[in-house]
Design a protein around this motif. Structure first.
Motif, mmCIF file in Angstrom:
data_model
loop_
_atom_site.group_PDB
_atom_site.id
_atom_site.type_symbol
_atom_site.label_atom_id
_atom_site.label_comp_id
_atom_site.label_asym_id
_atom_site.label_seq_id
_atom_site.Cartn_x
_atom_site.Cartn_y
_atom_site.Cartn_z
ATOM 1 N N GLN A 82 0.551 -1.139 0.278
ATOM 2 C CA GLN A 82 0.153 0.057 -0.232
ATOM 3 C C GLN A 82 1.196 1.341 0.061
ATOM 4 N N GLY A 83 -0.190 2.131 -0.418
ATOM 5 C CA GLY A 83 1.204 3.895 -0.401
ATOM 6 C C GLY A 83 2.005 3.620 -1.701
ATOM 7 N N GLN A 84 1.448 3.388 -2.375
ATOM 8 C CA GLN A 84 2.400 3.233 -3.754
ATOM 9 C C GLN A 84 1.702 3.469 -5.529
ATOM 10 N N GLY A 85 0.675 4.171 -4.701
ATOM 11 C CA GLY A 85 0.105 3.594 -6.029
ATOM 12 C C GLY A 85 -1.026 3.140 -7.133
ATOM 13 N N LEU A 86 -0.590 1.958 -6.208
ATOM 14 C CA LEU A 86 -1.079 0.939 -6.759
ATOM 15 C C LEU A 86 -2.998 0.939 -6.512
ATOM 16 N N GLY A 87 -3.603 0.806 -5.668
ATOM 17 C CA GLY A 87 -4.807 1.390 -6.052
ATOM 18 C C GLY A 87 -5.669 2.436 -6.578
ATOM 19 N N ARG A 88 -4.464 3.378 -6.551
ATOM 20 C CA ARG A 88 -4.626 4.304 -8.148
ATOM 21 C C ARG A 88 -5.439 3.804 -9.229
ATOM 22 N N GLN A 89 -3.934 2.543 -8.950
ATOM 23 C CA GLN A 89 -4.007 1.895 -10.455
ATOM 24 C C GLN A 89 -4.809 1.295 -11.049
ATOM 25 N N LEU A 90 -5.901 0.688 -9.800
ATOM 26 C CA LEU A 90 -6.814 -0.021 -9.389
ATOM 27 C C LEU A 90 -7.765 0.783 -9.475
ATOM 28 N N MET A 91 -8.121 1.153 -9.171
ATOM 29 C CA MET A 91 -9.510 2.913 -9.931
ATOM 30 C C MET A 91 -9.893 2.888 -11.402
ATOM 31 N N GLU A 92 -7.930 3.467 -12.076
ATOM 32 C CA GLU A 92 -7.963 4.097 -12.772
ATOM 33 C C GLU A 92 -8.592 3.013 -13.844
ATOM 34 N N HIS A 93 -7.965 1.794 -13.823
ATOM 35 C CA HIS A 93 -7.911 0.432 -14.562
ATOM 36 C C HIS A 93 -9.863 0.093 -14.535
ATOM 37 N N TYR A 94 -10.412 0.620 -12.965
ATOM 38 C CA TYR A 94 -12.229 0.301 -13.099
ATOM 39 C C TYR A 94 -12.885 1.041 -13.997
ATOM 40 N N LEU A 95 -12.284 2.441 -13.773
ATOM 41 C CA LEU A 95 -12.904 4.110 -14.655
ATOM 42 C C LEU A 95 -12.787 3.463 -15.476
ATOM 43 N N VAL A 110 -18.754 2.588 1.296
ATOM 44 C CA VAL A 110 -17.764 3.241 2.219
ATOM 45 C C VAL A 110 -17.729 3.076 3.866
ATOM 46 N N ARG A 111 -16.820 2.771 4.535
ATOM 47 C CA ARG A 111 -17.310 2.662 5.621
ATOM 48 C C ARG A 111 -16.313 4.354 6.077
ATOM 49 N N ALA A 112 -17.368 4.857 7.491
ATOM 50 C CA ALA A 112 -17.211 6.570 7.571
ATOM 51 C C ALA A 112 -15.472 6.360 8.440
ATOM 52 N N SER A 113 -15.267 6.184 8.855
ATOM 53 C CA SER A 113 -14.146 5.747 8.993
ATOM 54 C C SER A 113 -13.041 5.124 8.185
ATOM 55 N N ASN A 114 -12.988 4.896 6.909
ATOM 56 C CA ASN A 114 -11.963 4.364 6.252
ATOM 57 C C ASN A 114 -11.476 5.446 5.320
ATOM 58 N N THR A 115 -11.054 6.968 5.948
ATOM 59 C CA THR A 115 -11.135 8.128 5.396
ATOM 60 C C THR A 115 -9.715 7.736 4.004
ATOM 61 N N SER A 116 -9.108 6.387 4.338
ATOM 62 C CA SER A 116 -8.310 7.305 3.446
ATOM 63 C C SER A 116 -8.765 6.567 1.970
ATOM 64 N N GLN A 118 -11.632 7.000 1.272
ATOM 65 C CA GLN A 118 -12.784 7.826 1.196
ATOM 66 C C GLN A 118 -11.835 8.981 0.157
ATOM 67 N N ALA A 119 -10.220 9.334 0.525
ATOM 68 C CA ALA A 119 -9.458 10.181 -0.305
ATOM 69 C C ALA A 119 -9.331 9.647 -1.112
ATOM 70 N N LEU A 120 -9.098 8.680 -1.605
ATOM 71 C CA LEU A 120 -8.953 7.809 -2.803
ATOM 72 C C LEU A 120 -10.302 8.518 -4.260
ATOM 73 N N TYR A 121 -11.098 8.034 -3.735
ATOM 74 C CA TYR A 121 -12.374 7.672 -4.010
ATOM 75 C C TYR A 121 -12.647 9.073 -4.375
ATOM 76 N N LEU A 122 -13.183 10.174 -4.041
ATOM 77 C CA LEU A 122 -13.090 11.822 -3.670
ATOM 78 C C LEU A 122 -12.164 12.146 -4.832
ATOM 79 N N SER A 123 -10.547 11.512 -4.971
ATOM 80 C CA SER A 123 -9.551 12.374 -5.718
ATOM 81 C C SER A 123 -10.296 11.636 -7.289
ATOM 82 N N CYS A 124 -10.978 10.038 -7.586
ATOM 83 C CA CYS A 124 -11.481 9.723 -8.444
ATOM 84 C C CYS A 124 -12.478 10.493 -9.273
ATOM 85 N N GLY A 125 -13.327 11.089 -8.179
ATOM 86 C CA GLY A 125 -14.122 12.023 -9.081
ATOM 87 C C GLY A 125 -15.734 11.954 -8.694
#
Ligand SMILES: CC(C)(COP(=O)(O)OP(=O)(O)OC[C@H]1O[C@@H](n2cnc3c(N)ncnc32)[C@H](O)[C@@H]1OP(=O)(O)O)[C@@H](O)C(=O)NCCC(=O)NCCS
Length: 151
Positions: A82-95, A110-116, A118-125
């Protein structure tokens, strides 16, 4: 070597279960993971080709599609990756896959406590679209689900 994307198959269940249990505080069961290969679902995953031809699963997503809508049901990256951009790559692939399939209304919860996440999703629009109160069980009781949508 850069990781490779491919859809998941039932042959990947062991590797999925390992990542699922390591990444999530509340992991899906093996049978729930196995149910993700039905007609209405699509998946993506990132693999590292290791020496000797072995493949290591780094992360994956599971989504469904109905008409022009898709819900991202699960996305996770192995904790040591985690923290190396792989989650973002997966999101971009999904989109990209959603765009290719004409899926225009994209949902997730997403769980209210899962702020990391949420930050990813917000940055993906994605934007917050509502809340389900006390929807998830957690160690100290119940927590809200935040419903997010991307048009
Ligand atoms: C959510 C998850 C998939 C993100 O994967 P990742 O590979 O760590 O994410 P990335 O390195 O690509 O980071 C993407 C964005 O996520 C957010 N993010 C990731 N880690 C974060 C942290 N520790 N704190 C705050 N934001 C964080 C940031 O917005 C980041 O963008 P930035 O690097 O431009 O700041 C991963 O943390 C995970 O598997 N978590 C456990 C499972 C889970 O909660 N899944 C989502 C709910 S189903």
């Amino acid at each position: 070597m850069s990781p490779l994307f491919r859809p998941l198959s039932t042959a990947d269940l062991d590797a999925m279960q390992l990542v699922e249990q390591a990444a999530h505080a509340h992991p899906w069961s093996r049978s729930l993971l196995a149910d993700s290969f039905g007609e209405r679902y699509f998946t993506g995953s990132l693999w590292l080709q290791e020496q000797g031809g072995q493949e290591l699963l780094l992360g994956y997503f599971i989504a469904d599609r109905i008409l022009d809508e898709s819900t991202l049901m699960n996305i996770c990256v192995s904790p040591d990756q985690q923290g190396q951009g792989l989650g973002r790559q997966l999101m971009e692939h999904y989109l990209c896959l959603c765009k290719d399939q004409g899926l225009t209304q994209l949902w997730l919860e997403v769980r209210a406590s899962n702020t990391s996440a949420q930050a990813l999703y917000l940055s993906c629009g994605y934007t917050e679209n509502g809340r389900r109160r006390h929807y998830y069980q957690n160690a100290s009781g119940l927590e809200d689900a935040i419903l997010m949508k991307k048009y």
